[in-house]
Structure formats: C-alpha cells, structure tokens
Write a protein that holds these residues in place. Structure first.
Motif, PDB file in Angstrom:
ATOM      1  N   ALA A   1      42.528  41.520  36.111  1.00 37.15           N
ATOM      2  CA  ALA A   1      42.000  40.254  35.589  1.00 37.15           C
ATOM      3  C   ALA A   1      40.977  39.624  36.528  1.00 37.15           C
ATOM      4  N   GLY A   2      40.678  40.267  37.668  1.00 34.55           N
ATOM      5  CA  GLY A   2      39.659  39.769  38.581  1.00 34.55           C
ATOM      6  C   GLY A   2      40.163  38.776  39.605  1.00 34.55           C
ATOM      7  N   VAL A   3      41.448  38.771  39.880  1.00 36.32           N
ATOM      8  CA  VAL A   3      42.021  37.844  40.861  1.00 36.32           C
ATOM      9  C   VAL A   3      42.386  38.614  42.128  1.00 36.32           C
ATOM     10  N   ILE A   4      42.046  38.035  43.276  1.00 33.87           N
ATOM     11  CA  ILE A   4      42.510  38.579  44.550  1.00 33.87           C
ATOM     12  C   ILE A   4      43.596  37.646  45.065  1.00 33.87           C
ATOM     13  N   ILE A   5      44.754  38.237  45.367  1.00 35.29           N
ATOM     14  CA  ILE A   5      45.855  37.473  45.940  1.00 35.29           C
ATOM     15  C   ILE A   5      46.094  37.963  47.357  1.00 35.29           C
ATOM     16  N   LYS A   6      46.708  37.093  48.153  1.00 31.70           N
ATOM     17  CA  LYS A   6      46.868  37.385  49.576  1.00 31.70           C
ATOM     18  C   LYS A   6      48.274  36.996  50.024  1.00 31.70           C
TER      19      LYS A   6
END
Length: 180
Positions: A150-155
């Motif tokens: 979905a185009g999300v970067i999580i950290k």
C-alpha cells in the motif's frame, strides 16, 4: 539467481563469476530428501557473519535455509508459505526477520535462533496489504523497516516489538536498502 528456472531447478549458483551455473535444489522437508525444482524464489538474504548461511523466501513453497552455501537447503517451519521480505540483524546473525501472508493479512515474524522458532511481531491492520520489503539498519541493529504493498513504510526501533508509520507514498514499496 531468483527466477532463473529453466527446467533444472529454481536456484542456480555460480562459483566462477557467472561463467557457469549449477542447479542447487537439494532440500530436506519433514526429514525426507526432495528437490525444489519449481519454487518461485522471491528473495535471498546472506548472513553477515557467514556467507555460507543463506535464507531464501518463495512465493508459495515456504522459507528455506542453507548453511553450506546452497549445496543443501532445509525447509524451515514458518507459518506463511509466501515470503516477501527477509532481513538479518547485522550484529547478531541468529536474529532474522521475515514477512509473509496468512489469510490475506501481511505479517512480520522474528526468529532469535537462526530460523528454528518464529514469533509474530507485526500484523497489518487490514486484509489485502502485503509486507513487501524488510530492512535492518546497519548503524542501529534493533531498528527494522518494513514496506507495504500500500506504499507505507513502518519502522521499529526495538527489534519489532513496537512499530510506527514513518512514510507514505502512492506506490508499493518493493525494496529497502541502506547507503553506507
């Protein structure tokens, strides 16, 4: 060489800078010797401390590990069969992260013992989104990044225990790399 299957196998290795390749498809599954001749390989990750140790994720055949430079593979007990992301902690080669899909829900798992046991450390809030990429920080080993379809970067800054969204784009994240 992911995706190089030409009838002889799914995994090919060159020991002479690409002049020749040999198929590396021997695998142990549930104690029986088999061949992984038709696996759709999505990714490889090499151990930072021993280049003979390699993890391989596939589209539907599961997660595999070799400790002898791909001469022989072992199928790991891992909940998903579709493995989209892999990364290894650069300071602890037994700390491995992998992402996959179960019942159309993307998940991230962590192993602290080189792939023998896995703990789920992140689950996408809704169905249909895949964790397409994983990366671990070269400077802060406990910092893990995950990218989604979905185009999300999580950290995560604590080895996967907690996560937060850090970036959103309009396109799927296909890889996470770090510049030295």
């Amino acid at each position: 060489v992911p995706g190089a299957s030409t009838g002889g196998g799914s995994v090919w290795k060159s020991s002479d800078s690409g002049e020749t390749f040999s198929s590396k498809v021997a695998v142990t599954v549930d104690g029986a010797e088999q061949k992984i001749t038709s696996a759709d390989v999505l990714n490889f990750v090499f151990s930072p401390s021993d280049q003979q140790v390699i993890y391989m994720g596939t589209l539907g055949s599961g997660l595999f590990k070799t400790i002898d430079g791909a001469e022989h593979w072992e199928k790991l007990v891992f909940p998903p069969t579709k493995i989209y992301g892999l990364t290894i902690d650069r300071s602890n080669a037994n700390l491995v992260y992998a992402s996959g899909v179960i019942s159309d829900v993307g998940k991230v798992y962590r192993s602290e013992d080189g792939g023998k046991e896995w703990k789920e450390v992140y689950t996408e809030p809704g169905a249909g989104t895949v964790i397409t990429a994983l990366g671990s920080s070269p400077d802060v080993p406990s910092t893990i990044y995950a990218g989604t379809s979905a185009g999300v970067i999580i950290k995560s800054m604590d080895g996967g225990e907690t996560w937060k969204n850090v970036f959103v784009t309009k396109r799927p994240i296909t890889d996470i790399v770090f510049h030295p």
